[in-house]
Every structure is written in structure tokens, then in C-alpha cells.
Design an enzyme around this catalytic site. Structure first.
Site, PDB file in Angstrom:
ATOM      1  NE  ARG A 176      -9.529   9.732   6.886  1.00  0.00           N
ATOM      2  CZ  ARG A 176     -10.338   9.764   7.969  1.00  0.00           C
ATOM      3  NH1 ARG A 176     -10.111  10.602   8.963  1.00  0.00           N
ATOM      4  NH2 ARG A 176     -11.354   8.938   8.065  1.00  0.00           N
ATOM      5  CB  SER A 226     -10.932   5.098   1.824  1.00  0.00           C
ATOM      6  OG  SER A 226     -11.770   4.385   2.680  1.00  0.00           O
ATOM      7  CD  GLU A 296      -8.342   8.568   3.400  1.00  0.00           C
ATOM      8  OE1 GLU A 296      -9.545   8.759   3.133  1.00  0.00           O
ATOM      9  OE2 GLU A 296      -7.966   7.868   4.360  1.00  0.00           O
TER      10      GLU A 296
HETATM   11  C1  LIG Z   1      -7.238  -2.012   4.706  1.00  0.00           C
HETATM   12  C2  LIG Z   1      -7.047  -0.575   5.138  1.00  0.00           C
HETATM   13  C3  LIG Z   1      -7.998   0.031   5.927  1.00  0.00           C
HETATM   14  C4  LIG Z   1      -7.839   1.363   6.323  1.00  0.00           C
HETATM   15  N1  LIG Z   1      -8.795   1.934   7.111  1.00  0.00           N
HETATM   16  C5  LIG Z   1      -8.663   3.218   7.483  1.00  0.00           C
HETATM   17  C6  LIG Z   1      -9.651   3.839   8.298  1.00  0.00           C
HETATM   18  O1  LIG Z   1     -10.635   3.256   8.695  1.00  0.00           O
HETATM   19  N2  LIG Z   1      -9.461   5.147   8.633  1.00  0.00           N
HETATM   20  C7  LIG Z   1      -8.375   5.863   8.221  1.00  0.00           C
HETATM   21  O2  LIG Z   1      -8.256   7.048   8.563  1.00  0.00           O
HETATM   22  N3  LIG Z   1      -7.399   5.283   7.460  1.00  0.00           N
HETATM   23  C8  LIG Z   1      -7.524   3.996   7.078  1.00  0.00           C
HETATM   24  N4  LIG Z   1      -6.565   3.410   6.307  1.00  0.00           N
HETATM   25  C9  LIG Z   1      -5.406   4.219   5.838  1.00  0.00           C
HETATM   26  C10 LIG Z   1      -4.165   4.167   6.761  1.00  0.00           C
HETATM   27  O3  LIG Z   1      -4.141   2.990   7.534  1.00  0.00           O
HETATM   28  C11 LIG Z   1      -4.125   5.380   7.677  1.00  0.00           C
HETATM   29  O4  LIG Z   1      -4.034   6.581   6.938  1.00  0.00           O
HETATM   30  C12 LIG Z   1      -2.926   5.316   8.643  1.00  0.00           C
HETATM   31  O5  LIG Z   1      -3.054   6.351   9.583  1.00  0.00           O
HETATM   32  C13 LIG Z   1      -1.582   5.439   7.931  1.00  0.00           C
HETATM   33  O6  LIG Z   1      -0.571   5.084   8.853  1.00  0.00           O
HETATM   34  P1  LIG Z   1       0.822   4.475   8.375  1.00  0.00           P
HETATM   35  O7  LIG Z   1       1.662   4.291   9.584  1.00  0.00           O
HETATM   36  O8  LIG Z   1       0.607   3.277   7.543  1.00  0.00           O
HETATM   37  O9  LIG Z   1       1.381   5.683   7.520  1.00  0.00           O
HETATM   38  P2  LIG Z   1       2.060   5.657   6.064  1.00  0.00           P
HETATM   39  O10 LIG Z   1       1.083   5.130   5.076  1.00  0.00           O
HETATM   40  O11 LIG Z   1       3.386   5.020   6.126  1.00  0.00           O
HETATM   41  O12 LIG Z   1       2.233   7.219   5.818  1.00  0.00           O
HETATM   42  C14 LIG Z   1       1.096   8.054   5.690  1.00  0.00           C
HETATM   43  C15 LIG Z   1       1.528   9.514   5.830  1.00  0.00           C
HETATM   44  O13 LIG Z   1       1.975   9.739   7.160  1.00  0.00           O
HETATM   45  C16 LIG Z   1       3.324  10.202   7.167  1.00  0.00           C
HETATM   46  N5  LIG Z   1       3.967   9.618   8.350  1.00  0.00           N
HETATM   47  C17 LIG Z   1       3.904   8.332   8.783  1.00  0.00           C
HETATM   48  N6  LIG Z   1       4.562   8.187   9.953  1.00  0.00           N
HETATM   49  C18 LIG Z   1       5.053   9.405  10.272  1.00  0.00           C
HETATM   50  C19 LIG Z   1       5.819   9.918  11.348  1.00  0.00           C
HETATM   51  N7  LIG Z   1       6.227   9.156  12.372  1.00  0.00           N
HETATM   52  N8  LIG Z   1       6.144  11.243  11.329  1.00  0.00           N
HETATM   53  C20 LIG Z   1       5.746  12.049  10.313  1.00  0.00           C
HETATM   54  N9  LIG Z   1       5.019  11.621   9.268  1.00  0.00           N
HETATM   55  C21 LIG Z   1       4.678  10.315   9.248  1.00  0.00           C
HETATM   56  C22 LIG Z   1       3.926   9.772   5.851  1.00  0.00           C
HETATM   57  O14 LIG Z   1       4.962  10.635   5.447  1.00  0.00           O
HETATM   58  C23 LIG Z   1       2.705   9.878   4.927  1.00  0.00           C
HETATM   59  O15 LIG Z   1       2.538  11.212   4.510  1.00  0.00           O
HETATM   60  C24 LIG Z   1      -6.695   2.083   5.913  1.00  0.00           C
HETATM   61  C25 LIG Z   1      -5.715   1.452   5.116  1.00  0.00           C
HETATM   62  C26 LIG Z   1      -5.890   0.132   4.742  1.00  0.00           C
HETATM   63  C27 LIG Z   1      -4.830  -0.518   3.913  1.00  0.00           C
END
Ligand SMILES: Cc1cc2nc3c(=O)[nH]c(=O)nc-3n(C[C@H](O)[C@H](O)[C@H](O)COP(=O)(O)OP(=O)(O)OC[C@H]3O[C@@H](n4cnc5c(N)ncnc54)[C@H](O)[C@@H]3O)c2cc1C
Length: 302
Positions: A176, A226, A296
Site C-alpha cells: 500500500r 478496507s 489505509e
Molecule cells: C468498495 C471499495 C473497494 C476497494 N477495494 C480495494 C482493493 O481490493 N484493493 C486496494 O488496494 N484498494 C481497494 N480500495 C481502495 C481504493 O480503491 C484504492 O486505494 C485505489 O487505488 C485508490 O484510487 P483513487 O483513484 O480512488 O485514489 P484517491 O482515493 O483519489 O487517492 C488515493 C491516494 O492516491 C493519490 N493519488 C491519486 N491519484 C494520483 C495521481 N494521479 N498522482 C499522484 N497521486 C495520486 C492521492 O493523493 C491519495 O494519496 C477499495 C475502495 C473501495 C471504496
């Protein structure tokens, strides 16, 4: 910087879409979060680079987000600027067994493209609701796979406004986390390398994982996925369950009965509801098992 001055600065800028006093709850999977002063939704790489430079040159606090699926935002919102890299900066090209994505491409859409080209290796990520930029930042993973296994190149904007390219090994991928967060990089593009496979088998695997997700996770409620990282040697959900916290509720924030590792929003949960619940879980689990659960989800806001 006061808000009137900030709004004036962005009034006539051309960085894509610009929204003022935009509620973050409309942009997070938790459906929680007060207003951000200025939200920029860039449409091109130039929009991203220019908007970040503009913020840096004017000493304006800025935060980059993807699809908001790993964020818990305070009810008071965010002062300064949020740059949302997602819709509009989400092109995906498939060349042979390589998938080249703009930073805002959704994992679910990349998965569909991979399937269409009979490429295997992306199945594990098909149900993760974030963007590839967020996934590389978090080294997102599921069902035995993680971004570390498939990412070959990352194009990013660094702290000195240089566009740089990193190989997989340069990315410091770990559980992570990655170099992105260590150095405040902004992910512009990602190349993923997959293998040729058989369409029907890839499709079957994706369906199987979707079924597993739907049956185990409380996807019918808003959440940030999570809530806690997996502590070494344990499962967060099991520790929470074994501490008797299944269904524990503060306001509209609740420990999911379907999967105790998820804090869910069962109505109009506030940041405080979720935060109080997180703190309570941490204390009770630590008292009982001597394990301090680490969130997380990223907590942001002023
Ligand atoms: C229902 C559900 C299920 C999930 N299942 C999983 C799973 O199975 N496995 C898992 O690992 N995660 C899971 N997640 C968590 C999440 O989807 C992941 O962590 C995902 O990678 C976050 O992506 P995001 O685009 O939504 O990022 P955001 O939530 O918008 O941001 C997360 C982090 O990434 C940074 N960030 C985002 N985009 C960029 C960019 N372009 N450049 C630099 N920094 C950036 C942000 O600053 C922040 O620190 C789940 C979430 C939900 C709601």
C-alpha cells in the site's frame, strides 16, 4: 491566502474545468467531506502541469486526487486547491501486450480493455474502484495481485516541475505504498505489461472475482474500502470481529456486519462519526490484542 483572492486568481484560468466551493462528498466513495475552495478537473497533461506550476508559483496548497475511493475528507473541507485527475484524462491505448493509460483511467475500464484484447494479468484489479494514478500511488492490490506485478513504466511530474519516467524497480512499490507518496509525485501516465491469454478464461476470472467481491464486501454502502491496513500476521477484519465490534455504530458510521474490515456510511455519516469509530476500534483492538491498526484510508482536510 484569503478566499476572495484565491477565487480571483483562478477566475480566468484555463486548466480544464474549475469548480468553486465544491463539496468533496460529491467526489468521494465515502460520500463525506466539506467544500474545497477550488477544484480543478484537468483534461490534458498540459492542464495538470500548468495548474500544479501555478499553485506552486503562487504558494497555494494543493492536493491531487483520483477517484476519491481511498479518501476520508473532513467536514470543514479543504483550503486551497484539489486537482482531480480522472474523467477527461483517462485515455487508454493498447499496443501489443502493453496497455498505456493516462493517470485518470479507471481500473475497471482498463480491465475491460484488457479483456477486449485478450490480455491477462489485470483481472485482480478489475473490481478496485480507483484510477490507475491512485492505484500506483497505493500499490493497490487484491486476490494475490498488486500493481507492482504489472506496471512497467510510470510518467510523473516531480517536485521541480520536471516530467520524469520511472521503471518498475525505481517505484519503490511496497504494501500500500510507492515512491509517489514519498516524493509528492503526480502520476501522469502508466504503462502496464500483460500477457496474451484466452478471452473466455479472462472473462471467467473477472466474473468470479466480481462475485467474490459482491458476496464478501458491503458494496451497497458508501465506504473507503478496507479502512485499515493488514497488520503483519493478522487480518484487520478478524481482529475487529473478535473484539466484538461487528456492527458498532457512531452516528451514521458503522462497522459493516458483512465485512468488519469496512467502516460504512449508512446514511449521512460525518467525518467525526467515522473518525470516532476508527479511534474506538483502534483502542479496543489494541487493548485486546496489542495490535495498533493503521488506517489505509487517507484522512485529509483542514
Ligand atoms: C468498495 C471499495 C473497494 C476497494 N477495494 C480495494 C482493493 O481490493 N484493493 C486496494 O488496494 N484498494 C481497494 N480500495 C481502495 C481504493 O480503491 C484504492 O486505494 C485505489 O487505488 C485508490 O484510487 P483513487 O483513484 O480512488 O485514489 P484517491 O482515493 O483519489 O487517492 C488515493 C491516494 O492516491 C493519490 N493519488 C491519486 N491519484 C494520483 C495521481 N494521479 N498522482 C499522484 N497521486 C495520486 C492521492 O493523493 C491519495 O494519496 C477499495 C475502495 C473501495 C471504496
Amino acid at each position: 491566502m484569503d478566499k476572495v483572492k484565491l477565487f480571483k486568481l483562478f477566475e480566468n484560468q484555463n486548466f480544464g474545468d474549475i469548480l468553486f466551493d465544491e463539496l468533496m462528498k460529491n467526489h468521494t466513495s465515502f460520500k463525506i467531506g466539506g467544500p474545497v475552495d477550488v477544484m480543478i478537473i484537468p483534461k490534458t497533461e498540459e492542464d495538470i502541469i500548468e495548474s500544479v506550476k501555478f499553485c506552486r508559483d503562487n504558494h497555494i496548497k494543493h492536493f491531487v486526487m483520483g477517484n476519491g475511493t481511498n479518501l476520508l475528507v473532513k467536514d470543514s473541507g479543504i483550503r486551497g486547491v484539489v486537482i482531480k485527475i480522472g474523467n477527461g484524462f483517462d485515455k487508454i491505448d493498447v499496443i501489443d501486450n502493453k496497455v498505456i493509460c493516462q493517470g485518470g483511467a479507471l481500473l475497471s475500464v482498463i480491465a475491460k480493455n484488457s479483456l477486449r484484447h485478450s490480455l491477462t494479468g489485470f483481472e485482480f484489479a478489475s473490481g478496485i474502484p480507483g484510477t490507475i494514478g491512485g492505484a500506483v500511488t497505493m500499490n493497490a492490490g487484491a486476490y494475490g495481485g498488486e500493481m507492482k506485478d504489472i506496471v512497467t513504466k510510470v510518467k510523473a511530474l516531480d517536485k521541480d516541475n520536471n516530467v520524469v519516467e520511472f521503471s518498475n524497480k525505481d517505484m519503490n512499490f511496497r504494501y500500500r505504498g510507492s515512491r509517489v507518496a514519498d516524493e509528492g509525485l503526480i502520476v501522469l501516465g502508466v504503462e502496464v505489461e500483460l500477457n496474451r491469454g484466452e478471452y473466455s478464461l479472462i472473462e471467467e476470472k473477472m466474473k468470479d472475482l466480481t462475485f467474490k467481491r459482491n458476496s464478501k464486501q458491503p458494496l451497497e454502502f458508501p465506504s473507503g474500502g478496507s479502512t485499515f491496513k493488514r497488520p503483519v500476521g493478522f487480518y484487520a477484519g478478524k481482529l475487529i470481529d473478535d473484539s466484538g465490534l461487528r456492527g458498532l455504530r457512531f452516528g451514521d458510521a458503522k462497522v459493516s456486519e458483512k465485512h468488519c474490515g469496512f467502516v460504512i456510511n449508512v446514511g449521512n455519516a460525518t467525518f467525526e462519526d467515522v473518525f470516532t469509530l476508527i479511534k474506538t476500534i483502534q483502542k479496543i483492538v489494541n487493548d485486546k490484542f496489542d495490535v495498533m491498526l493503521e488506517p489505509e484510508i487517507k484522512i485529509i482536510g483542514d
